[in-house]
Design a protein around this motif. Sequence first.
Motif, PDB file in Angstrom:
ATOM      1  N   ILE A  82      -3.081   2.199  10.941  1.00 51.20           N
ATOM      2  CA  ILE A  82      -4.082   2.626   9.823  1.00 51.20           C
ATOM      3  C   ILE A  82      -5.147   1.678   9.571  1.00 51.20           C
ATOM      4  N   ARG A  83      -6.368   1.940   9.023  1.00 48.70           N
ATOM      5  CA  ARG A  83      -7.570   1.039   9.009  1.00 48.70           C
ATOM      6  C   ARG A  83      -7.089   0.293   7.622  1.00 48.70           C
ATOM      7  N   SER A  84      -7.698  -0.881   7.480  1.00 48.74           N
ATOM      8  CA  SER A  84      -7.628  -1.891   6.241  1.00 48.74           C
ATOM      9  C   SER A  84      -7.930  -1.094   5.056  1.00 48.74           C
ATOM     10  N   GLN A  85      -9.182  -0.325   5.048  1.00 43.66           N
ATOM     11  CA  GLN A  85      -9.227   0.599   3.769  1.00 43.66           C
ATOM     12  C   GLN A  85      -8.386   1.499   3.393  1.00 43.66           C
ATOM     13  N   THR A  86      -7.516   1.952   4.376  1.00 43.45           N
ATOM     14  CA  THR A  86      -6.504   2.997   4.155  1.00 43.45           C
ATOM     15  C   THR A  86      -5.329   2.150   3.434  1.00 43.45           C
ATOM     16  N   LEU A  87      -4.816   1.270   4.139  1.00 41.19           N
ATOM     17  CA  LEU A  87      -3.786   0.472   3.789  1.00 41.19           C
ATOM     18  C   LEU A  87      -4.020  -0.199   2.327  1.00 41.19           C
ATOM     19  N   HIS A  88      -5.284  -0.460   2.224  1.00 43.33           N
ATOM     20  CA  HIS A  88      -5.657  -1.252   0.827  1.00 43.33           C
ATOM     21  C   HIS A  88      -5.516  -0.174  -0.204  1.00 43.33           C
ATOM     22  N   SER A  89      -6.014   1.049  -0.122  1.00 49.06           N
ATOM     23  CA  SER A  89      -5.925   2.107  -1.049  1.00 49.06           C
ATOM     24  C   SER A  89      -4.497   2.559  -1.348  1.00 49.06           C
ATOM     25  N   ILE A  94       0.154   2.915  -4.732  1.00 47.29           N
ATOM     26  CA  ILE A  94       1.650   3.074  -5.003  1.00 47.29           C
ATOM     27  C   ILE A  94       1.864   1.875  -5.988  1.00 47.29           C
ATOM     28  N   VAL A  95       1.540   0.905  -5.855  1.00 46.79           N
ATOM     29  CA  VAL A  95       1.611  -0.240  -6.987  1.00 46.79           C
ATOM     30  C   VAL A  95       1.062   0.301  -8.298  1.00 46.79           C
ATOM     31  N   ARG A  96       0.137   0.816  -8.500  1.00 45.54           N
ATOM     32  CA  ARG A  96      -0.303   1.349  -9.727  1.00 45.54           C
ATOM     33  C   ARG A  96       0.676   2.218 -10.409  1.00 45.54           C
TER      34      ARG A  96
END
Length: 245
Positions: A82-89, A94-96
Motif C-alpha cells: 500500500i502507498r505511504s499515504q494509505t499506511l499513514h492514514s 486506528i490509533v485515534r
Amino acid sequence: MMPLLENVTMDEFAEGRKECRTVILPVGALEEHGSHLPLGTDAFHAEALARQVAECIPVWVAPLLFYGLCRSASEHPGTVGIRSQTLHSLIKDIVRGLYRQEMRNIVVLSGHAGGTHMAAMIDACEQLVPELPEIKIAVVSVLDIGSAAWNGILETQGDSHAGEAETSLMLHLRPGLVKGSAPEEYPVFPRYILVRNKRKFWNGGVWGNPGAASEEKGIMLMERSVRALVELIGRLEAWFEDDES
Ligand SMILES: [Zn+2]
C-alpha cells in the motif's frame, strides 16, 4: 491472559479497559519472502510475537493490519503493498480509534522492517503525540527488537529478509508453510538511485542465508523477542515526561 480484542464483547471490553489500557497493534506485509517462505511471513511473525507477549503481561492485542509499504520487493511475484499515504492514514485512524476507546499506551509492532514503511508509521504517530494529550506510543519493528535481543544466536552477518532469522522463525511458527530452503543472497542496489527493475538487483528475494536456519533458533529468537518487548512495554507504561522540565 487478556482475550484478543476482536473476541470480546462490548461489556467485556468496557470492564477490561478499567484494568488494562495498553494495546499492541501488529502490522505485517503481503510480500515475497524468497522461494521458500510464505508471503505472510512478516504478518505471522508480528502477530505471534504480540500474542506471546500477551501471555506474559496484561495487554490487549488489536487485530493485525496485514498490509504494509514494500519497496525493494515490490516487483516480485506476490507482493501487494500500500502507498505511504494509505499506511499513514490507516495508522492514524486506528490509533485515534484505540485512544477513543481509552487505550493510552500503544505499541505499533511491525513484522515488516522496511525503512520507508517504518518512516511512514513513525511520522503518522509523531503527528498524534500533540493531538492526543495522554497518549504514550512506541513504533518498533521486529528487527529493531531483534538487533539487540538476538545477539549470539544468528551466524549470518546482515541477515534481514527471508534469511537465517525469518526462516528459523517460520520453521518454528508455521513449519507447514516452509518449502525447503533458498540460496544465500546479499543484493547490492545502486546508491541513491531509485531503480525501476528491482528484480535485476535482487533476483531471489532473499537477504541473508536461509541455509543457516533451524527451528531451535526460531524458538530462541521468539523467546528473546518476547522478553525484549515485555521490557519495552514496561518502560512505555512507566514513561513520564514532566511538563515543567
Ligand atoms: Zn520479512
